[in-house]
Each structure stands twice: as structure tokens, then as C-alpha cells.
Design a protein around this motif. Structure first.
Motif, PDB file in Angstrom:
ATOM      1  N   GLU A  49      -3.092  48.905   8.499  1.00 15.63           N
ATOM      2  CA  GLU A  49      -1.835  48.206   8.757  1.00 15.63           C
ATOM      3  C   GLU A  49      -2.120  46.918   9.521  1.00 15.63           C
ATOM      4  OE1 GLU A  49       1.453  48.821   8.015  1.00 15.63           O
ATOM      5  OE2 GLU A  49       0.721  50.412   6.692  1.00 15.63           O
ATOM      6  N   THR A  51      -0.797  43.978  11.962  1.00 14.83           N
ATOM      7  CA  THR A  51       0.235  43.835  12.978  1.00 14.83           C
ATOM      8  C   THR A  51       1.196  42.729  12.558  1.00 14.83           C
ATOM      9  OG1 THR A  51      -1.018  42.195  14.237  1.00 14.83           O
ATOM     10  CG2 THR A  51      -1.391  44.531  14.782  1.00 14.83           C
ATOM     11  N   PHE A  52       2.379  42.753  13.127  1.00 12.66           N
ATOM     12  CA  PHE A  52       3.363  41.714  12.816  1.00 12.66           C
ATOM     13  C   PHE A  52       2.830  40.345  13.217  1.00 12.66           C
ATOM     14  CE2 PHE A  52       6.886  38.946  14.037  1.00 12.66           C
ATOM     15  CZ  PHE A  52       7.539  38.859  12.809  1.00 12.66           C
ATOM     16  N   LYS A  55       0.536  39.056  10.575  1.00 12.94           N
ATOM     17  CA  LYS A  55       1.305  38.613   9.413  1.00 12.94           C
ATOM     18  C   LYS A  55       1.992  37.275   9.692  1.00 12.94           C
ATOM     19  CE  LYS A  55       2.234  43.234   7.673  1.00 12.94           C
ATOM     20  NZ  LYS A  55       3.246  44.256   7.434  1.00 12.94           N
ATOM     21  N   LEU A  56       2.510  37.127  10.918  1.00 12.04           N
ATOM     22  CA  LEU A  56       3.195  35.894  11.287  1.00 12.04           C
ATOM     23  C   LEU A  56       2.231  34.712  11.280  1.00 12.04           C
ATOM     24  CD1 LEU A  56       5.805  34.532  12.319  1.00 12.04           C
ATOM     25  CD2 LEU A  56       5.022  35.047  14.639  1.00 12.04           C
ATOM     26  N   LEU A  99       7.613  36.250   5.104  1.00 12.41           N
ATOM     27  CA  LEU A  99       7.525  37.522   5.828  1.00 12.41           C
ATOM     28  C   LEU A  99       8.463  38.571   5.243  1.00 12.41           C
ATOM     29  CD1 LEU A  99       7.256  36.308   9.517  1.00 12.41           C
ATOM     30  CD2 LEU A  99       5.469  37.360   8.141  1.00 12.41           C
ATOM     31  N   LYS A 103       7.392  42.110   3.404  1.00 10.96           N
ATOM     32  CA  LYS A 103       7.887  43.378   3.953  1.00 10.96           C
ATOM     33  C   LYS A 103       8.512  44.246   2.872  1.00 10.96           C
ATOM     34  CE  LYS A 103      10.786  45.378   7.497  1.00 10.96           C
ATOM     35  NZ  LYS A 103      11.577  45.159   8.672  1.00 10.96           N
TER      36      LYS A 103
END
Length: 105
Positions: A49, A51-52, A55-56, A99, A103
Motif C-alpha cells: 500500500e 501512503t496518501f 500518492k500526493l 488522486l 482511488k
């Protein structure tokens, strides 16, 4: 177990089955399968996974994003603040779309 001298990917099927000590019709016995499971673990890949934050940051990287960022920097350098704000809003909108699409895909 597996002989390191043989390339299992390119070897004939009969050689692979023999090398892995499996039966052509039955596969592995339950005892042998349990033994190999204990020795080598399950035949599965771990899901990784992001992390946010990763991804950002990744959403701000790419050819289109770099062009938008360069335009924003140039607008700020020459003092066109209205253009800077509009470009910055478009950049943030583009990243938000990226984003959200990642998602839900």
C-alpha cells in the motif's frame, strides 16, 4: 529439493516434475505440500500500500504537471499574480482529479 543445475523455466515438463519431486497426475502429497508450505511459506505476493503522502507527491510529478508548475513559477517570477493563482488552481484541480481517479480505479 530443486536442483540449481536445471533451468526449470526452459526444461521439459517431465524434467521439471522429476526435479520438483512431484507426481504428474496427483501433484504433491498433502504431507509434502504442508512440509513445503512450512519451509518456503505461501505462494503469494504481499500487497504493498502506498501512503496518501506518496500518492500526493507522485501526483505532482509528470510531464503535464511539470509544465503547469513551470508556468506557475514563470508567472510568479514576472509578477503576473492573477495568472499564477489561476495556474495554481488548475494544478490543484488536476492533482485532485488524478488522486480521485486512482482511488476509484
Amino acid at each position: 529439493m530443486a536442483n540449481s543445475q536445471i533451468d526449470l523455466e526452459k526444461a521439459p515438463l517431465t524434467d521439471v516434475i522429476s526435479n520438483l519431486q512431484a507426481d504428474e497426475k496427483q501433484g504433491l502429497s498433502s504431507a509434502e505440500a504442508k512440509k513445503r508450505l512450512a519451509q518456503y511459506g505461501p505462494n503469494a505476493l504481499e500487497a504493498k500500500e502506498e501512503t496518501f503522502m506518496h500518492k500526493l507527491i507522485h501526483a505532482f510529478m509528470g510531464p503535464i504537471e511539470y509544465m503547469i508548475e513551470a508556468a506557475a513559477v514563470i508567472s510568479a517570477i514576472i509578477g503576473h499574480w492573477d495568472d499564477f493563482i489561476i495556474i495554481l488552481v488548475l494544478l490543484i484541480f488536476n492533482v485532485t482529479i488524478d488522486l480521485v481517479s486512482v482511488k476509484f480505479s
